[in-house]
Design a protein around this motif. Structure first.
Motif, PDB file in Angstrom:
ATOM      1  N   ASP A   1       0.887  -1.032  -0.215  1.00  0.00           N
ATOM      2  CA  ASP A   1      -0.044  -0.005   0.086  1.00  0.00           C
ATOM      3  C   ASP A   1       0.959   1.089   0.001  1.00  0.00           C
ATOM      4  OD1 ASP A   1      -2.230   1.388   0.093  1.00  0.00           O
ATOM      5  OD2 ASP A   1      -2.563   1.235   1.999  1.00  0.00           O
TER       6      ASP A   1
ATOM      7  N   ILE B   1       4.158  13.950   3.501  1.00  0.00           N
ATOM      8  CA  ILE B   1       3.700  15.267   4.033  1.00  0.00           C
ATOM      9  C   ILE B   1       4.970  16.028   4.689  1.00  0.00           C
ATOM     10  CG2 ILE B   1       2.532  16.500   5.948  1.00  0.00           C
ATOM     11  CD1 ILE B   1       0.118  14.830   5.472  1.00  0.00           C
ATOM     12  N   SER B   2       5.533  17.285   4.399  1.00  0.00           N
ATOM     13  CA  SER B   2       6.644  17.589   5.065  1.00  0.00           C
ATOM     14  C   SER B   2       6.445  18.888   5.588  1.00  0.00           C
ATOM     15  CB  SER B   2       7.494  17.344   3.889  1.00  0.00           C
ATOM     16  OG  SER B   2       8.201  18.806   3.293  1.00  0.00           O
ATOM     17  N   THR B   3       7.630  19.333   6.338  1.00  0.00           N
ATOM     18  CA  THR B   3       7.925  20.641   6.714  1.00  0.00           C
ATOM     19  C   THR B   3       9.319  20.984   6.498  1.00  0.00           C
ATOM     20  OG1 THR B   3       6.741  19.915   8.695  1.00  0.00           O
ATOM     21  CG2 THR B   3       7.413  22.221   8.727  1.00  0.00           C
TER      22      THR B   3
ATOM     23  N   SER C   1      11.445  17.838   8.234  1.00  0.00           N
ATOM     24  CA  SER C   1      10.650  16.520   9.000  1.00  0.00           C
ATOM     25  C   SER C   1       9.674  16.160   7.922  1.00  0.00           C
ATOM     26  CB  SER C   1       9.910  17.109  10.107  1.00  0.00           C
ATOM     27  OG  SER C   1      11.017  17.659  11.125  1.00  0.00           O
ATOM     28  N   ILE C   2       9.323  14.948   7.902  1.00  0.00           N
ATOM     29  CA  ILE C   2       8.326  14.299   6.988  1.00  0.00           C
ATOM     30  C   ILE C   2       7.761  13.168   7.728  1.00  0.00           C
ATOM     31  CG2 ILE C   2       9.758  14.495   4.833  1.00  0.00           C
ATOM     32  CD1 ILE C   2       9.194  11.068   5.649  1.00  0.00           C
ATOM     33  N   THR C   3       6.462  12.993   7.276  1.00  0.00           N
ATOM     34  CA  THR C   3       5.219  12.003   7.588  1.00  0.00           C
ATOM     35  C   THR C   3       4.631  11.546   6.739  1.00  0.00           C
ATOM     36  OG1 THR C   3       4.810  13.670   9.589  1.00  0.00           O
ATOM     37  CG2 THR C   3       3.408  11.945   9.219  1.00  0.00           C
TER      38      THR C   3
ATOM     39  N   PRO D   1       1.383   9.760   6.870  1.00  0.00           N
ATOM     40  CA  PRO D   1       0.286   9.533   7.839  1.00  0.00           C
ATOM     41  C   PRO D   1      -0.310   8.199   7.688  1.00  0.00           C
ATOM     42  CG  PRO D   1      -0.565  11.224   5.918  1.00  0.00           C
ATOM     43  CD  PRO D   1       1.106  10.873   5.831  1.00  0.00           C
ATOM     44  N   LYS D   2      -0.172   7.767   6.624  1.00  0.00           N
ATOM     45  CA  LYS D   2      -1.258   6.376   6.578  1.00  0.00           C
ATOM     46  C   LYS D   2      -0.311   5.329   7.514  1.00  0.00           C
ATOM     47  CE  LYS D   2      -2.941   5.510   2.302  1.00  0.00           C
ATOM     48  NZ  LYS D   2      -2.974   4.772   1.274  1.00  0.00           N
TER      49      LYS D   2
ATOM     50  N   HIS E   1       7.411   8.991  10.932  1.00  0.00           N
ATOM     51  CA  HIS E   1       8.184  10.079  10.965  1.00  0.00           C
ATOM     52  C   HIS E   1       9.622  10.209  10.854  1.00  0.00           C
ATOM     53  CE1 HIS E   1       4.160  11.350  12.339  1.00  0.00           C
ATOM     54  NE2 HIS E   1       4.404  10.467  13.578  1.00  0.00           N
TER      55      HIS E   1
ATOM     56  N   PHE F   1       9.577  15.503  -1.932  1.00  0.00           N
ATOM     57  CA  PHE F   1       8.367  14.499  -2.383  1.00  0.00           C
ATOM     58  C   PHE F   1       8.652  13.048  -2.377  1.00  0.00           C
ATOM     59  CE2 PHE F   1      10.767  12.832  -6.006  1.00  0.00           C
ATOM     60  CZ  PHE F   1      11.867  13.663  -6.317  1.00  0.00           C
TER      61      PHE F   1
END
Lengths: 404, 404, 404
Positions: free
Chosen positions: A60, A65-67, A196-198, A200-201, A205, A328
């Protein structure tokens, strides 16, 4: 035998009688080889497509998602013939100062100090040059001009007369861009990128500062693809070089440089660590053909008030390099749903194998007639009496298509 | 019989003769049970994977597109021993002022007022302390220093002499960071977050201000996970608490706080409403080990001109909390293509069931010999005469592998 | 015959004996038609779902990565009764000046000049009106007020007395918003949008300035859906009109306008060119019901220092239109993995066709009894002697479910 027992028996027969195809085993090396070879091809192809490719069929996926925070360090001193000697630090050349995923390093500029709201003659151009006031229309504003015409024709220089405009005066003359970037020293500035990345599924982190790296290393390291591929501190010159550009060239007219961080990861435990991969690419078009407004620049102003309360401003046309940190990536982790979907799809190919082997059997094998006769029973009038022995009722109905 | 009729007949036979496997029905409770039970398992597993999981196999998905506006409210008054009494409102502490998806609330700072371009002795450090001018190199600029050395050695204080530099003077002394956040009152500021989302593939638009909520409620409500989970106004202190942090702690050195809005939705009409889910997480690393430049700060300057035209600036090293509103989500809606793909994959598993049952039939069932003999015909030399009655031509060819 | 030869022979039999179902060919037009028609339906349905839909089953997909730069051009002159005559250029009305994917065009404003840190009476409201000092609490700060109360009650006007506050004075009176937008001329400003995109999975780069467009065209063109759909220069009025809004209406209180660029592309060589598609949509909610803080505005300040060093500021409550350039899209390109997965899924539907045809054969066809008898052999006590000829051992075991 009671009625319910009979009913129960019929239900048991209905539910649990097992219907299985009658099969014929053919001891032919040729057909058997075709069968096994086709099967082998499908399985091998399936396994390759399945787990060895870039996109695992049993996983899957989720999007990152990143900052990002960025912090530039460095200072410069400029002392050219055009401008006063000046010292530049971060607060002067980084715009905006916040340091998020996009930051701009000022490298060149056209400064127009002490502008005030007033009237002045336009810059000379075919549409602004005038002989007398009749050539100038009060209230007219040319979209390519610099202000609203007052209707007067004034001396721009000793040789040229242009229409007077209402504007911030004196007007900016942006053709006087320095040929060598003013802040050429910017190539030695460094930038610290914290990311920092995530996913979420997967509740995953990660930071681009790796766990095994210690603080003292971070304070002195500098990114290098060969020796320090995981140091988060980049020299601006190196970034531009990695993108295949020359810093001093790019610094004159500005440009946009993408710092791409790829977090594509395989999160299954048997896969390796999830590490960021940096790459650099110039994002604007540097070729002068088919280009409008090449380079990268914008205008901003610093506003001041004179002692008598009049507002003045210093207009700055800032040229420089905008660094866009683009994060990305897609992560994959084993999941039962895509596994089943893809496994099912793969299985249905295996069901094609007997089709291929049967076709070979009745078409290409040497004893195809023998095999055909044993494998297939033709239910026709003539064949019926031959191959079907038990009964022969009402076959005339079958003559619908088989009669002459 | 004409020729064309014969041709037509042959075509009809070719196109419409139906070839179906001959089957054997076995009234065995054991085999029947294995067959039905395997079938049952596959169907149940399929249904669970199909519609009950998080990711529906019958849905097409799309990723969210979003716009965010934020508006902070609140003011504070500071009166510490170090600084003058000062009143702070939104225009003072929100940087940048626009209020898009990322906003910064100033909570602490080091202010260096009245800086001008001039010369001053460096801050004392092992590399800047000097005895006389010989220790200082004119034009040298240490990347960790604060300016370009003039080559002179000057008195920094009564006890220390350091190299003089050309810079914005006086130099910033950022070690004097207040231990308690200057704008501690920021914890009671509120922020209104307006978020519009779109799933372009489904032409689905939604706001985080729900349709059933009225304006008067919006004017006085405040987000609370228990009592007001859909109010778009958040108290900064609550946001930080929800992320498991302490506001006053975080305010001293700054940090980055993610406001995550999850718009994952099932858009099929039989699913419930599509509502945003808020969560909060600190995005920077607060642990001092394995960290470089902890917290969050940046430098910016306000530029002024003195009466005689000299430029001065107030340098501010701003510490504070950057709030990043991160909107993510995937929506699913019934679509025929993934339905067919997934259904097809599921179906191919059903085709595995007879394989399992057949294996059980000829391997484990008590009467496996009987079943085998009826189910399978072996086309071999010996068996041929026994099980095949109609003809026996050229079987010698078959001896290729079966001869001794 | 040696032992190893026998072993080898047995292995060859095991590995290469080919087991194929015995089949019965039925020359029935009805059954044949049902078979072919079902097959036809599945294939047609498959092909439609496969390649003709929006989402091609044979393609791998990737999500767009993009960079945007924007540059606004235009100037305006304002001369209303409330304000001084003033000339506005890009540096005045574009905030922030950088021009990235989101830019704000100032169209209306409430300016409060010459604010200083001091004390002044609050704006009159039920909670601030006072009769004498007893109504005012020193240190009290009302979140809806404008400062910290000093405890004094002062004359706000000749008719009203309000509590004095410590704040930036004079206070902003934002109810005096001009009814007609101050910078109404902003509707004729133009914006150049440069957008580079990347599909990293396919290493595909593209700009919104198309290769066949030349520079001279770019300098004078203007986007128009009918005549110039690929010109990257947009008139602000047109953008707002395309979104179904009126610029002058929107300019008064501000708003957010999305410029959506859709880069959804089919990257297979047989598909056409990959072109951006522009669309425009208002992203904020303009309806006054169920809305909090309608429109779009923010406060910022310009800071000045007076000759004697006192800090003053001009507070500007800026109303305007924020343009958000939102780039989205998914590209597809032929890839072997999804092709196989989807083809496999489609194939498994074909395996359903015989199930349908067999059901029709034994249920609906006129000669179902004849077909059934030839197709299916029932292995029961009675049928055994009839249909099974070779042996009849131990059938009593089968009586488990078939006995009375």
């Amino acid at each position: 035998m009671s009625k319910s027992a009979g009913c129960c028996k019929r239900f048991l027969h209905y539910a649990f009688d097992y219907e299985t195809p009658k099969t014929l085993v053919i001891p032919s090396l040729g057909v058997g080889f075709v069968f096994r070879f086709t099967q082998f091809l499908v399985v091998i192809r399936g396994l390759i497509g399945w787990g060895c490719g870039k996109y695992k069929a049993y996983q899957d996926t989720d999007t990152v998602i990143s900052t990002v925070t960025t912090k530039v360090k460095g200072f410069a001193f400029t002392n050219t013939s055009d401008t006063e000697p000046r010292f530049w630090d971060v607060a002067d050349y980084i715009i905006p100062p916040q340091g998020d995923h996009s930051f701009f390093v000022l490298t060149n500029m056209v400064v127009t100090p002490k502008q005030v709201q007033s009237r002045c003659p336009e810059l000379p151009s075919p549409s602004t040059i005038c002989v007398d006031d009749c050539n100038c229309v009060e209230g007219h504003s040319d979209p390519r001009g610099n202000g609203i015409q007052t209707g007067l024709c004034e001396n721009y220089s000793t040789t040229a007369r242009t229409c007077e405009v209402l504007s911030w005066c004196p007007l900016e003359i942006d053709t006087k861009l320095p040929e060598h970037a003013l802040l050429a020293a910017a190539e030695n500035f460094t930038v610290l990128i914290k990311n920092s990345i995530t996913y979420p599924k997967f509740n995953f982190h990660r930071r681009n500062i790796l766990p095994h790296v210690n603080s003292s290393y971070l304070k002195r390291c500098e990114f290098s693809r060969l020796t320090d591929p995981h140091c988060p501190i980049f020299r601006l010159k190196d970034i531009v070089s990695e993108a295949g550009e020359d810093f001093q060239d790019m610094a004159v007219k500005g440009g946009i440089l993408g710092i791409l961080i790829d977090w594509s990861c395989d999160l299954d435990w048997w896969a390796g660590e999830c590490l960021p991969k940096y790459s650099f690419r110039r994002l604007d078009n540097k070729h002068p053909v088919n280009n409008v407004a090449p380079g990268y620049n914008f205008r901003f102003a610093k506003y001041y008030k004179t002692a008598d309360g009049e507002e003045t401003r210093t207009l700055i046309k800032a040229y420089g390099i905008r660094f866009d940190v683009i994060v990305f990536g897609t992560a994959g982790r084993f999941s039962i749903v895509p596994t089943i979907v893809n496994l099912g799809a793969a299985l249905s190919f295996l069901s094609l194998v007997p089709v291929v082997a049967d076709w070979f059997l009745v078409t290409c094998s040497r004893k195809r007639d023998l095999y055909s006769r044993h494998k297939t029973t033709h239910l026709t009038e003539d064949a019926d009496s031959a191959s079907v022995r038990d009964f022969s009722p009402s076959l005339s109905l079958m003559n619908l298509i088989s009669t002459d």
